[in-house]
Scaffold this motif. Structure first.
Motif, PDB file in Angstrom:
ATOM      1  N   GLY A 118      10.643 -19.885 -18.506  1.00 33.88           N
ATOM      2  CA  GLY A 118      11.023 -20.290 -17.096  1.00 33.88           C
ATOM      3  C   GLY A 118      12.475 -20.713 -17.073  1.00 33.88           C
ATOM      4  N   PHE A 119      12.916 -21.417 -15.705  1.00 35.33           N
ATOM      5  CA  PHE A 119      13.913 -21.810 -15.777  1.00 35.33           C
ATOM      6  C   PHE A 119      14.239 -23.246 -15.507  1.00 35.33           C
ATOM      7  CE2 PHE A 119      13.802 -17.400 -14.205  1.00 35.33           C
ATOM      8  CZ  PHE A 119      14.859 -16.874 -14.364  1.00 35.33           C
ATOM      9  N   ASP A 122      16.820 -26.326 -13.890  1.00 35.60           N
ATOM     10  CA  ASP A 122      17.827 -26.279 -12.773  1.00 35.60           C
ATOM     11  C   ASP A 122      17.573 -27.628 -12.257  1.00 35.60           C
ATOM     12  OD1 ASP A 122      19.409 -25.789 -10.517  1.00 35.60           O
ATOM     13  OD2 ASP A 122      19.072 -23.676 -10.673  1.00 35.60           O
ATOM     14  N   SER A 155      19.153 -21.123 -12.398  1.00 39.40           N
ATOM     15  CA  SER A 155      18.051 -20.272 -12.003  1.00 39.40           C
ATOM     16  C   SER A 155      18.649 -19.237 -10.861  1.00 39.40           C
ATOM     17  CB  SER A 155      16.880 -21.096 -11.234  1.00 39.40           C
ATOM     18  OG  SER A 155      17.629 -21.734 -10.340  1.00 39.40           O
ATOM     19  N   GLN A 156      19.915 -19.371 -10.610  1.00 39.71           N
ATOM     20  CA  GLN A 156      20.709 -18.514  -9.669  1.00 39.71           C
ATOM     21  C   GLN A 156      20.968 -17.288 -10.137  1.00 39.71           C
ATOM     22  OE1 GLN A 156      20.508 -19.852  -6.347  1.00 39.71           O
ATOM     23  NE2 GLN A 156      19.189 -21.179  -7.328  1.00 39.71           N
ATOM     24  N   ASN A 162       9.697 -20.101 -10.848  1.00 39.44           N
ATOM     25  CA  ASN A 162       9.571 -20.236 -12.228  1.00 39.44           C
ATOM     26  C   ASN A 162      10.725 -21.490 -12.692  1.00 39.44           C
ATOM     27  OD1 ASN A 162       7.863 -17.932 -12.458  1.00 39.44           O
ATOM     28  ND2 ASN A 162       9.603 -16.636 -11.844  1.00 39.44           N
ATOM     29  N   VAL A 163      10.981 -22.142 -11.928  1.00 35.51           N
ATOM     30  CA  VAL A 163      11.924 -23.401 -12.266  1.00 35.51           C
ATOM     31  C   VAL A 163      10.750 -24.341 -12.877  1.00 35.51           C
ATOM     32  CG1 VAL A 163      13.351 -25.351 -11.513  1.00 35.51           C
ATOM     33  CG2 VAL A 163      13.795 -23.076 -10.596  1.00 35.51           C
ATOM     34  N   GLY A 189      21.586 -16.777 -13.872  1.00 34.02           N
ATOM     35  CA  GLY A 189      20.242 -17.099 -14.540  1.00 34.02           C
ATOM     36  C   GLY A 189      19.342 -15.961 -14.314  1.00 34.02           C
ATOM     37  N   GLN A 190      19.180 -15.324 -13.256  1.00 37.63           N
ATOM     38  CA  GLN A 190      18.286 -14.032 -13.423  1.00 37.63           C
ATOM     39  C   GLN A 190      18.788 -12.996 -14.262  1.00 37.63           C
ATOM     40  OE1 GLN A 190      15.465 -14.167 -11.681  1.00 37.63           O
ATOM     41  NE2 GLN A 190      15.884 -16.281 -10.983  1.00 37.63           N
TER      42      GLN A 190
END
Length: 190
Positions: A28-29, A31, A8-9, A38-39, A12-13
C-alpha cells in the motif's frame, strides 16, 4: 518482506508499478497529505500498523520537494525501515557500479562501469550515466538525460529531460537544471 510506497500521487503510482516489475509485493501507500485507495496510513501511523520488521519502504516523494523527500527518508531509516533499490529488469547496470540505498532505476536506463549512484537517486527511462560518473544523493535524472564520463552531479539536484552533462562536468549540489543545459568542464586529475 512487503513494500510500502511513501507517496500516493503520480510518482507513487509509477514507483508501485516499478516495484511490481521488480518482484516486490506492494502493501500500500503511505501519505501524510492525501487519502485515497490503497493509502494505509501516514508516516506516523504506519509504525504501528506496518512495522519495519515486516515492511520495507520506497520513497516516492517527487522532485518538487527534494528537502522533504530527503528528510522523510532519513526519518524512516531512523525508525528502522529498509529502503531497497528498485532496478527495472530492462535497465542495464554494470557489475562494478556502486549503488546506495533506495535508488530507483526505470526501464531503459543505462549505468556504465565504475559509476556511483548515491542513496535515493532516481533515474528515469532513457537515462545514460557513463563511466566513472557520480550521481549525488536524492538527485532526479529526468528521461533521456546523459551524464558523460567522470561528471559529478551534486546531491538533491534535478536534471531535466534531455540534458547532457559533458565529460568532467560538475553540477553543484541542490541545482535545478530544467532541460538541455551544458555545465562547465573541470580539469581531469592526473
Amino acid at each position: 518482506m512487503k513494500l510500502l510506497i511513501y507517496g500516493s500521487q503520480d510518482f507513487g503510482q509509477t514507483v508501485a508499478a516499478l516495484a511490481s516489475d521488480c518482484g516486490h509485493e506492494v502493501a500500500g501507500f503511505v501519505d501524510d497529505f492525501n487519502h485515497g485507495p490503497n493509502v494505509v496510513g501516514t508516516s506516523q501511523s504506519i509504525r504501528q500498523s506496518h512495522p519495519p520488521q515486516s515492511h520495507s519502504i520506497a520513497i516516492a516523494i517527487g522532485y518538487k520537494n527534494l528537502p522533504a523527500r530527503l528528510a522523510a527518508w532519513l526519518a524512516l531509516r531512523e525508525e528502522g525501515y529498509l529502503t531497497p533499490s528498485l532496478i527495472h529488469p530492462r535497465a542495464y547496470i554494470a557489475r562494478d557500479v556502486r549503488m546506495g540505498e533506495g535508488v530507483i532505476v526505470m526501464a531503459g536506463a543505462i549505468v556504465d562501469v565504475r559509476a556511483r549512484i548515491h542513496d535515493i537517486a532516481v533515474l528515469w527511462p532513457g537515462v545514460c550515466v557513463n563511466h566513472d560518473a557520480a550521481i549525488g544523493r536524492n538527485t532526479f535524472l529526468s528521461p533521456s538525460t546523459t551524464i558523460c564520463g567522470h561528471a559529478d552531479i551534486g546531491g538533491s539536484s534535478f536534471i531535466g529531460a534531455g540534458t547532457a552533462v559533458v565529460d568532467y562536468g560538475v553540477v553543484p549540489e541542490s541545482s535545478f537544471v530544467p532541460m538541455l543545459s551544458r555545465w562547465t568542464r573541470r580539469t581531469p586529475q592526473a
